[in-house]
Motif scaffolding. Sequence first.
Motif, PDB file in Angstrom:
ATOM      1  N   ALA A  70       0.843  -1.188   0.000  1.00 57.13           N
ATOM      2  CA  ALA A  70       0.000   0.000   0.000  1.00 57.13           C
ATOM      3  C   ALA A  70       0.880   1.239   0.000  1.00 57.13           C
ATOM      4  N   VAL A  71       0.582   2.167  -0.885  1.00 57.92           N
ATOM      5  CA  VAL A  71       1.311   3.413  -0.999  1.00 57.92           C
ATOM      6  C   VAL A  71       0.336   4.550  -0.738  1.00 57.92           C
ATOM      7  N   ILE A  72       0.682   5.426   0.178  1.00 62.49           N
ATOM      8  CA  ILE A  72      -0.191   6.564   0.465  1.00 62.49           C
ATOM      9  C   ILE A  72       0.014   7.617  -0.611  1.00 62.49           C
ATOM     10  N   LEU A  73      -1.077   7.959  -1.287  1.00 59.47           N
ATOM     11  CA  LEU A  73      -1.031   8.985  -2.323  1.00 59.47           C
ATOM     12  C   LEU A  73      -1.232  10.373  -1.743  1.00 59.47           C
ATOM     13  N   GLY A  74      -2.024  10.445  -0.675  1.00 56.43           N
ATOM     14  CA  GLY A  74      -2.302  11.748  -0.100  1.00 56.43           C
ATOM     15  C   GLY A  74      -3.017  11.644   1.226  1.00 56.43           C
ATOM     16  N   LEU A  75      -2.901  12.713   1.995  1.00 51.87           N
ATOM     17  CA  LEU A  75      -3.514  12.808   3.312  1.00 51.87           C
ATOM     18  C   LEU A  75      -4.136  14.186   3.413  1.00 51.87           C
ATOM     19  N   GLY A  76      -5.401  14.240   3.831  1.00 55.51           N
ATOM     20  CA  GLY A  76      -6.075  15.531   3.982  1.00 55.51           C
ATOM     21  C   GLY A  76      -6.837  15.579   5.284  1.00 55.51           C
ATOM     22  N   ALA A  91     -12.472  15.829   9.903  1.00 52.83           N
ATOM     23  CA  ALA A  91     -12.376  14.647   9.036  1.00 52.83           C
ATOM     24  C   ALA A  91     -10.936  14.499   8.569  1.00 52.83           C
ATOM     25  N   LEU A  92     -10.483  13.266   8.554  1.00 57.16           N
ATOM     26  CA  LEU A  92      -9.163  12.909   8.054  1.00 57.16           C
ATOM     27  C   LEU A  92      -9.365  11.895   6.934  1.00 57.16           C
ATOM     28  N   VAL A  93      -8.764  12.152   5.777  1.00 55.45           N
ATOM     29  CA  VAL A  93      -8.900  11.263   4.621  1.00 55.45           C
ATOM     30  C   VAL A  93      -7.509  10.841   4.151  1.00 55.45           C
TER      31      VAL A  93
END
Length: 135
Positions: free
Chosen positions: A6-12, A122-124
Amino acid sequence: SKGATAVILGLGIDLCSVRRMAHFVQNPRFLEKTFVEEERAYAFSRKEPARHLASAFATKEAFAKAGRWGLAKVGLRRVWLSHTPEGVPEVRWAGDLFSGEMGPRPDEVWVSISHDGDVAVALVVLERTAHAAPL
């Protein structure tokens, strides 16, 4: 699957004022322009609709930030906060959201929401599965 990472593409992350949203709850035009029917129905089936609408709005913003697209590009009604029958929050989007400029669709989208007093958060996390090359 074997060999997949799994590779994290983004965090918001985003915050939304429940008090401010309570003001807009009285405005049907705002509600229809901002939230899909599923979000409105869920919020108004709860004791404090503004709290749930604030969580939904924060989710839209956090999703747009995670992808570095911005909310104007994503669109308020093209992404929304949903819940499984067990109450687990999840992000849903319009079928055409990832066509064109938005780039490839993430393989997994994780969302965590919370609210306390006047604040909803919210965290995405957007995730992609990378397959290792065979040896």
